[in-house]
Write a protein that holds these residues in place. Structure first.
Motif, PDB file in Angstrom:
ATOM      1  N   MET A 118      67.035 -32.692  88.757  1.00  0.00           N
ATOM      2  CA  MET A 118      66.158 -31.864  87.924  1.00  0.00           C
ATOM      3  C   MET A 118      66.505 -30.388  88.104  1.00  0.00           C
ATOM      4  SD  MET A 118      62.033 -31.554  88.155  1.00  0.00           S
ATOM      5  CE  MET A 118      61.207 -30.218  87.313  1.00  0.00           C
ATOM      6  N   ARG A 119      66.508 -29.669  87.035  1.00  0.00           N
ATOM      7  CA  ARG A 119      66.786 -28.238  87.108  1.00  0.00           C
ATOM      8  C   ARG A 119      65.534 -27.460  86.753  1.00  0.00           C
ATOM      9  NH1 ARG A 119      72.202 -26.805  87.358  1.00  0.00           N
ATOM     10  NH2 ARG A 119      73.555 -28.627  87.295  1.00  0.00           N
ATOM     11  N   TYR A 153      70.533 -19.829  92.846  1.00  0.00           N
ATOM     12  CA  TYR A 153      71.240 -21.051  92.453  1.00  0.00           C
ATOM     13  C   TYR A 153      70.551 -22.277  93.031  1.00  0.00           C
ATOM     14  CZ  TYR A 153      75.129 -18.116  90.898  1.00  0.00           C
ATOM     15  OH  TYR A 153      75.900 -17.207  90.251  1.00  0.00           O
ATOM     16  N   GLU A 154      70.050 -22.138  94.261  1.00  0.00           N
ATOM     17  CA  GLU A 154      69.321 -23.260  94.858  1.00  0.00           C
ATOM     18  C   GLU A 154      68.082 -23.601  94.029  1.00  0.00           C
ATOM     19  OE1 GLU A 154      70.344 -25.049  97.192  1.00  0.00           O
ATOM     20  OE2 GLU A 154      71.619 -23.887  98.524  1.00  0.00           O
ATOM     21  N   SER A 157      68.944 -25.322  90.977  1.00  0.00           N
ATOM     22  CA  SER A 157      69.429 -26.680  91.240  1.00  0.00           C
ATOM     23  C   SER A 157      68.327 -27.633  91.661  1.00  0.00           C
ATOM     24  CB  SER A 157      70.501 -26.645  92.340  1.00  0.00           C
ATOM     25  OG  SER A 157      71.588 -25.868  91.933  1.00  0.00           O
ATOM     26  N   GLY A 158      67.116 -27.120  91.828  1.00  0.00           N
ATOM     27  CA  GLY A 158      66.024 -28.031  92.126  1.00  0.00           C
ATOM     28  C   GLY A 158      65.215 -27.734  93.365  1.00  0.00           C
ATOM     29  N   THR A 159      65.665 -26.818  94.221  1.00  0.00           N
ATOM     30  CA  THR A 159      64.851 -26.433  95.370  1.00  0.00           C
ATOM     31  C   THR A 159      63.683 -25.585  94.876  1.00  0.00           C
ATOM     32  OG1 THR A 159      66.796 -26.445  96.786  1.00  0.00           O
ATOM     33  CG2 THR A 159      64.882 -25.256  97.604  1.00  0.00           C
TER      34      THR A 159
END
Lengths: 441, 398
Positions: free
Chosen positions: B1-2, B172-173, B176-178
């Motif tokens: 998931m983004r 970016y994290e 990316s889903g964090t």
């Protein structure tokens, strides 16, 4: 979810090819010597020669047989003087010269002007050699606590900056894209390659010079690891000191080294007809939030990193044919890692060959993660698993297949490499044969 | 998931102007200058933006203090500020919180002490904590251990760009889903060896030069005053950020490298950032410039701003003229102050000691008392020794 990439979210992503490799590992320089050493069951661990280690608990290390003034191949550079930079930088330059020479028989200059090239390079203790040299010079060997603010000495400024590594590499290889020095203790080299792959994945760069380097063989470093008894005191038989997963293991063996991988957008690599060794298909990092140096016996966070890396690669544990373990040869790590592999790989952990090449080359901190990725690349290319040497007495807590002492033939299409570092850093990366990847995609 | 968007929900700053965000903001709004004087072994005096690390470490246990450098103690104190009070709820998600910081000098005070120990007393006298107390990722590791955080973590070392580059990697994290990332940087060292290093850079003031020598964009400027300090920020994903906390959005950050033969990479970085985020130069309400204070370097930055904004220069400020250049911490503090500028709708000036008149006809520098911000987007620029170039964009959501 950790930083990384993959197509689990159904977004079309760029594939990351490895098109060049270079290694300056303990022993003789170059990737052929490295591969020969680790697959023949040899050891590059010896009594430290870079200073007199007599007064230290651990007196052994993995040293690179390479003279400072002989390691720079003037193929890409402009004849710049690198004699005053940290040894870790010179090792990185030597590894990168080999890697770029491997990736580009010719034509690097064309790429460096037409494409966006980036750098992602890891180092745990970067400028430590220069730090010690400059400290000795400016404090007269420690006589003075306050240092003189004499004439401007740029070496004292840039010499202490870890970022000087990136600047030296960027200047030498005419890099115009993003440059990052990645530091995460002993996962630095693996993380740098993983983050370099992500730079291609995101479209930040077409090509990334990725790797890791460290040259920590200094009295202060050896003393600090002595103090926590992290390193092996088996000084009488240095070549037998690093013995991951063996019941008699008694600490890691400090080492130096560097490794560089040329990462490239797969389409870009194929368009120029480059040889593609392998692809990086999954990377993840976590922290254990537990202790700066200690590890528990459960390995849950390393297992989490492994599972996420596999998820990002879109493959199952059974599609991993080889695990290059962190396998540091400390009591704690090897139990921790064994448990992590069991959790992440399940029943497959009992069937997949697992080895630690630190048994042959020691532990070069922020470099070794990149060196071990190259071991995976070559294992895939050669269908050969390098062994864990010095494995004699099984530890009942470490009960997996560690490929003891002798290299083993195997079909290797997918490899996993793991890393664990001071600070609680845990990382994993998946490397795959591009032919299989074509089938999966 | 983004995740779709990234928000800056918490800010903690510490410089020579104060050890809390409120103290620092109050000082920069007033344009205060807070340099201390240090002496070398020959009695020569230098200026330094000295961080009160002892005050910051008051809440730490002796067990932590003995194993950490003063700058790491300050980092831990900042992390406590970031995760205290109303924001402590995020610790319910500690397994998913990552820590991505920048760094430059590591724990150099600790290292100098242990090098001296080794020199005077031999290997057995070296602290066991030397094995990690000085390395570049020590702040990242200590923060994650202190708060039992288990998300993706690491450190980036790109000199003064480290703060923005850490922000970029943390973003970016998030994308990316964090859901939660602690980012930023705190840097600088008060160790004599480190001070000597800082003052060996060609861009620092010469010893015994008055603070007036650090006057970016003026002909009289001859360099910068170094200092210690930094900022931590909490980045959160859109899905985990309540609407009430979505006032400051991180639109993006970008990075590049100025090697010898390439053109103006800082300009390229900013223009790429504009293009990718759909922002135009006309949208910018404030620029936090790098303001090194060396005429040649300032000239190149001025040229960059002129190329980007032409004759419609947005207000440009550099509060670091009051607390110094903080190496890896520098751009982290600039991002934090830019966020506060948007939130408080007020642009703090360059240090008030520099006067009330803009000496630079090309730029729109904020001198004197500061001014209200007129547009809702902030641009932060950074240049790092060696060739590093970075930029970040933040926006106020109404």
């Amino acid at each position: 979810m950790s930083e990384g990439f993959g197509n689990n979210d159904q977004v079309e992503v760029r594939r990351v090819a490895i098109t060049g490799i270079g290694v300056i590992a303990p022993g003789e320089p170059g990737r052929d010597a490295f591969w020969s050493l680790i697959t023949s069951g040899g050891s590059a661990v010896r009594r430290i020669s870079q200073f007199d280690p007599s007064s230290f608990r651990s007196q052994i290390a993995g040293e690179c047989n390479i003279e400072d003034d002989g390691i720079v191949i003037q193929e890409f550079g402009d004849g710049e003087d690198l004699s005053a930079v940290d040894r870790s930088i010179r090792l990185a330059v030597a590894a990168t010269d080999e890697a770029l020479g491997d990736a580009f028989d010719s034509g690097y200059e064309t790429c460096s002007t037409s494409d966006r090239i980036g750098i992602s390079y890891g180092s745990a203790v970067g400028a430590s050699q220069r730090m010690v040299e400059l400290y000795d010079h400016f404090t007269d060997g420690g006589k003075y606590w306050r240092c003189p603010l004499g004439d401007k000495n740029e070496a004292l400024f840039e010499g202490l900056l870890p970022s000087t590594l990136g600047a030296c590499l960027a200047d030498r290889y005419h890099v115009n894209g993003p440059v990052a020095i990645v530091s995460a203790g002993c996962t630095s080299g693996l993380d740098a390659v993983g983050q370099g792959a992500a730079m291609i994945q995101r479209g930040e760069s077409h090509i990334v010079i990725a790797g890791g380097t460290d040259a920590p063989l200094l009295p202060i470093t050896v003393a600090s690891f002595d103090a926590i008894k992290a390193t092996s005191p088996s000084n009488k038989k240095p070549e037998e000191a690093s013995r991951p997963f063996d019941a008699k293991r008694n600490g890691f063996v400090l080492a130096e080294g560097a490794a560089t991988l040329v990462l490239e957008d797969l389409e870009h690599a194929r368009a120029r007809g480059a040889h593609v060794y392998a692809e990086i298909t999954g990377f993840a990092r976590t922290t254990n939030g537990y202790h700066m140096t200690g590890l528990d016996n459960e390995g849950a966070e390393l297992a989490d990193a492994i599972s996420k890396a596999l998820l990002k690669a879109g493959i199952k544990p059974e599609q991993i044919d080889y695990v290059n373990a962190h396998g540091s040869s400390t009591q704690q790590n090897d139990v921790h890692e064994t448990e992590a592999l069991k959790k992440a790989l399940g029943e497959h952990s009992r069937h997949v060959p697992i080895s630690s090449i630190k048994s042959s080359i020691g532990h070069s901190l922020g470099a070794v993660g990149a060196i071990e990725i190259i071991a995976c690349v070559l294992a895939i290319a050669e269908n050969l698993v390098p062994p864990t040497i010095n494995y004699e007495i099984p530890d009942e807590r470490c009960d997996l297949d560690y490929v003891p002492n002798t290299a083993r033939r195997a079909v290797i299409n997918g490899a996993l490499s793991t890393a664990s570092g001071f600070g609680g850093f845990q990382s994993a990366i998946v490397i795959e044969n591009p032919k299989r990847r074509d089938e999966i995609i | 998931m983004r995740n779709g968007r990234t928000f800056i929900t918490q800010i903690a700053i510490a410089t020579s102007q104060g050890t809390s965000t409120e103290e620092v903001w109050d000082a920069v709004v007033k344009g205060r200058t807070t340099f201390s004087t240090l002496e070398d072994c020959e009695g020569r005096q230098i200026l330094f933006g000295d961080l009160d690390t002892e005050r910051m470490a008051v809440g730490l246990t002796e067990r932590i203090k003995i194993q950490t450098d003063p700058i790491t103690q300050a980092a831990l104190a900042l992390s406590d500020q970031l995760l205290s009070g109303d924001n402590s709820e995020v610790l319910d998600h500690r397994d998913e919180i990552g820590v991505q910081l920048g760094n430059n000098y590591g724990g150099l005070s600790f290292a100098q002490r242990e090098l001296t120990n080794l020199s005077e007393n031999g290997p057995g006298a070296v602290s066991p904590y030397q094995s990690f107390a000085w390395f570049y990722s020590v702040n990242t590791g200590q923060i994650s251990v202190r708060h039992k955080l288990k998300g993706p973590s690491g450190t980036v070392a790109t000199e003064a760009c480290s703060g923005i580059d850490a922000l970029s990697l943390a973003n970016y994290e998030i994308l990316s889903g964090t859901d939660f990332m602690i980012t930023g940087a705190i840097d600088g060292t008060r160790s004599p060896f480190g001070i000597a290093s800082m003052y060996s850079g060609t861009s620092t003031l010469a010893p015994e030069t008055a603070a007036e020598g650090f006057a970016p964009y003026s002909a009289e400027s001859i360099g910068y005053v170094p200092g210690a300090g930094g900022a931590l920020l909490m980045l959160q994903s859109e899905r985990m950020t309540p609407p009430a906390q979505r006032d400051i959005e991180l639109i993006g950050a970008a990075r590049g490298f100025q090697s010898g033969q390439s053109g103006n990479v800082l300009r390229d970085v900013v223009e790429r950032l504009f293009t990718e985020s759909g922002v135009t130069p006309f949208d910018i309400g404030v620029v936090y410039s790098d303001a090194v204070g060396v005429p040649g370097v300032d000239t190149r930055e001025r040229e960059t701003l002129v190329k980007i904004f032409g004759d419609k220069q947005p207000p440009t400020t550099a509060p670091k003229t009051g607390f110094g250049r903080l190496f890896a911490g520098a751009s982290a503090v600039d991002v934090a102050l830019a966020a506060l500028t948007l939130r408080n709708q007020w642009i703090p000036p360059l240090a008030i000691r520099l006067g009330g008149q803009d000496p630079d006809e090309h730029l729109n520098l904020v001198y004197g008392e500061g001014r209200p911000i007129q547009k809702d987007t902030a641009l932060v620029l950074s240049t790092g020794t060696g060739g590093y170039r970075s930029a970040a964009l933040l926006r106020l959501n109404g």
